[in-house]
Enzyme design. Structure first.
Site: not given
Length: 330
Positions: A170, A276, A279
């Site tokens: 990112k 997600h 994470r």
């Protein structure tokens, strides 16, 4: 169809969006950023009745941003993303910097991340098999985003240094994160399997993968080298939208996300969770184990430590670890 490889643009683009994409790529911005900016700029154009942006001003930008907050009830982060796209459009592309803007700010609160307990994470992972299971183990064990895991190449797994190298994460930034001891053997087997597939592709007249940032010109044969092969190759060959070359890309995220979603339901985890959450759970476990927040920030690749600090609100024993008085013996 390859969804995360930028399509080829004309050498001398004349269409507005092609010219915009050309500028974005000349700045070496991530393809995900290109997609996001183009999405919001198209939304802005449609909102104003297909009026060309060069005929717009700060007033039109303010109207659109206020619309997102008031009518669309978008979150603060969504409104900020739209603002960033429009600032880039006017300042960098149109060379018409916006004056100070005055618009209705979004007030939709930022939600705390959904986190699995360790037992929940294990139950979900044990409900998976094959590549989706290893991807989930990487997200939980190394803090990778799903597409960071799926885009790994053979060369990005460094067994000697016991680290995983994330390329163009990112913000288009590289970083390193840990390679868990328990994943060394599964990753070795995965590399062996993908190289077997690579040999078959070479024998069939294929075997060349996509090379980023024009590296195919610097290393003409690099795309056929074992080191550049995707760690999680797709089941089928697909057409590169720019060159028309038939290649084996990596697995797409939607298939893995579907498998994880099913495993979450079958594990009886009644949380609003998706891939997600692994994470988020990685970061939370590290906090619970006493690791420094700056170290966690570096492993996650957060530009601002304030982004990492949100996990302090979801560590086990909520309320910053305070013991409730009702838990004391009466």
């Amino acid at each position: 169809m390859i969804l995360d490889v930028p399509p080829k643009l004309p050498d001398n683009p004349t269409r507005f969006m092609d010219q915009l994409r050309t500028l974005i790529r000349s700045r070496n911005m991530a393809y995900k950023t290109e997609q996001t900016y183009c999405h919001w700029i198209k939304r802005f154009i449609r909102f104003h009745g297909m009026q060309h942006p060069s005929a717009c001003s700060a007033k039109e930008v303010e109207q659109f941003l206020s619309h997102l907050a008031v009518q669309r009830n978008n979150s603060v982060s969504t409104q900020r993303t739209a603002l960033n796209a429009l600032v880039f459009l006017f300042r960098e592309f149109l060379e018409q910097p916006l004056d100070e803007l005055s618009f209705e700010m979004a007030r939709k609160p930022r939600r705390l991340p959904t986190v699995f307990t360790h037992d929940e994470a294990k139950a979900v992972i044990n409900g998976l098999e094959g590549a989706p299971q290893l991807v989930a183990r990487l997200m939980y064990g190394s803090g990778l985003r799903i597409n960071e895991a799926l885009r790994l190449r053979v060369k990005d797994v460094d067994f000697g240094m016991q680290q995983i190298i994330v390329r163009s994460g990112k913000g288009n930034k590289d970083r390193t994160t840990l390679l868990p001891d328990s994943l060394a053997e599964p990753l070795t087997l995965q590399i062996d399997a993908c190289l077997v597939q690579h040999k078959k592709d070479l024998a069939g007249g294929h075997g060349e993968v996509y090379m980023p940032f024009s590296l195919n010109q610097k290393y003409p044969s690099g795309g056929k080298e074992p080191a550049w092969q995707y760690l999680f190759p797709a089941a089928k060959l697909s057409m590169d939208p720019r060159s028309g070359v038939l290649r084996r890309h990596h697995l797409l995220d939607r298939g893995v996300q579907r498998a994880i979603g099913l495993a979450i339901r079958e594990a009886g985890v009644y949380k609003q969770a998706n891939s997600h959450a692994f994470r988020h759970s990685f970061a939370t476990r590290l906090l619970e184990n006493g690791y420094d927040i700056r170290t966690i920030q570096k492993l996650l690749g957060h530009a601002d430590v304030r982004t990492t600090e949100i996990y302090t609100h979801v560590v086990r024993k909520g309320g910053f670890g305070v013991r409730s008085p009702i838990d004391e013996a009466f």
